[in-house]
Write a protein that holds these residues in place. Structure first.
Motif, PDB file in Angstrom:
ATOM      1  N   ARG A  39       0.833  -1.211   0.000  1.00 52.11           N
ATOM      2  CA  ARG A  39       0.000   0.000   0.000  1.00 52.11           C
ATOM      3  C   ARG A  39       0.865   1.258   0.000  1.00 52.11           C
ATOM      4  NH1 ARG A  39      -5.075   1.394   3.994  1.00 52.11           N
ATOM      5  NH2 ARG A  39      -5.412   3.483   3.177  1.00 52.11           N
TER       6      ARG A  39
ATOM      7  N   GLY B  78       2.424   1.583  -3.351  1.00 53.18           N
ATOM      8  CA  GLY B  78       1.374   1.972  -4.286  1.00 53.18           C
ATOM      9  C   GLY B  78       1.076   3.462  -4.224  1.00 53.18           C
TER      10      GLY B  78
ATOM     11  N   PHE C 197       6.570  -5.722  -6.509  1.00 59.22           N
ATOM     12  CA  PHE C 197       6.887  -4.455  -7.155  1.00 59.22           C
ATOM     13  C   PHE C 197       8.123  -4.623  -8.034  1.00 59.22           C
ATOM     14  CE2 PHE C 197       9.559  -4.443  -3.434  1.00 59.22           C
ATOM     15  CZ  PHE C 197      10.711  -3.750  -3.793  1.00 59.22           C
TER      16      PHE C 197
ATOM     17  N   VAL D 104       3.857  -1.202  -8.975  1.00 55.27           N
ATOM     18  CA  VAL D 104       3.380  -2.059  -7.890  1.00 55.27           C
ATOM     19  C   VAL D 104       2.217  -2.899  -8.390  1.00 55.27           C
ATOM     20  CG1 VAL D 104       2.505  -2.106  -5.528  1.00 55.27           C
ATOM     21  CG2 VAL D 104       4.101  -0.310  -6.220  1.00 55.27           C
TER      22      VAL D 104
ATOM     23  N   GLU E 182       3.890   5.136  -6.052  1.00 49.19           N
ATOM     24  CA  GLU E 182       3.689   4.960  -7.491  1.00 49.19           C
ATOM     25  C   GLU E 182       2.623   5.931  -8.002  1.00 49.19           C
ATOM     26  OE1 GLU E 182       2.557   1.394 -10.630  1.00 49.19           O
ATOM     27  OE2 GLU E 182       1.635   1.386  -8.642  1.00 49.19           O
TER      28      GLU E 182
END
Length: 167
Positions: free
Chosen positions: A26, A29, A87, A82, A32
């Motif tokens: 998370r 993410g 990842f 991700v 990203e």
């Protein structure tokens, strides 16, 4: 009357490890989604088993780090991607760019020293003797700081879950 506890048919340790690794997913993410921009002073040390299934790193890095490797996501990284399982990221090693693919199941530690937060996971391989983070292999001005990050009993935010293995 004392009862002998039965072995659980529910794999609690695996469930908790999976949930904690989802925290890493998370966080990555969110980075990203912000086009690789880390908020504030946040930066990450990620340690993973180089021999774990699904890990894909260049052969020269595999030879240099045959068991475990720590990378730093701070200034010099790009192409962070991700997925639900892991990842991929590109980093510079001695001025040579390399793409790494790391499943979340291969991660053994995640540390954000900016906020004194860390997660440690049970090792995947049979070799559980490595409790310390290895030196970060990628270029970075603060890679020596990894040796100063240690779990403490002073209320820091390091989370380590160890259910112990029955023999």
């Amino acid at each position: 009357m004392t009862e002998i506890p039965q072995d659980s048919l529910i794999p609690y340790d695996e469930i908790v490890q999976e949930a904690l690794r989802a925290v890493v997913g998370r966080v990555l993410g969110q980075v990203e989604a912000s086009r690789g921009m880390l908020p504030g002073a946040h930066h990450f040390y990620i340690t993973f088993k180089t021999t774990a299934p699904g890990v894909n790193i260049p052969p020269e890095l595999k030879a240099r780090f045959p068991d475990e490797m720590t990378i730093v996501l701070q200034n010099k990284f790009w192409d962070l991607s991700v997925s639900p399982d892991g990842f991929s990221v590109s980093l510079s090693f001695n001025q040579v760019p390399a793409k790494l693919v790391v499943p979340f199941s291969a991660i053994t530690a995640f540390v954000d020293p900016a906020v004194d937060f860390g997660l440690q996971f049970q090792a995947i391989a049979d070799d559980d003797d490595h409790d310390e983070l290895t030196e970060a292999g990628n270029d970075g001005s603060e890679r020596d700081a990894a040796s100063r990050i240690t779990p403490s009993d002073d209320g820091s935010n390091v989370v380590s879950v160890d259910f112990g293995k029955k023999k």
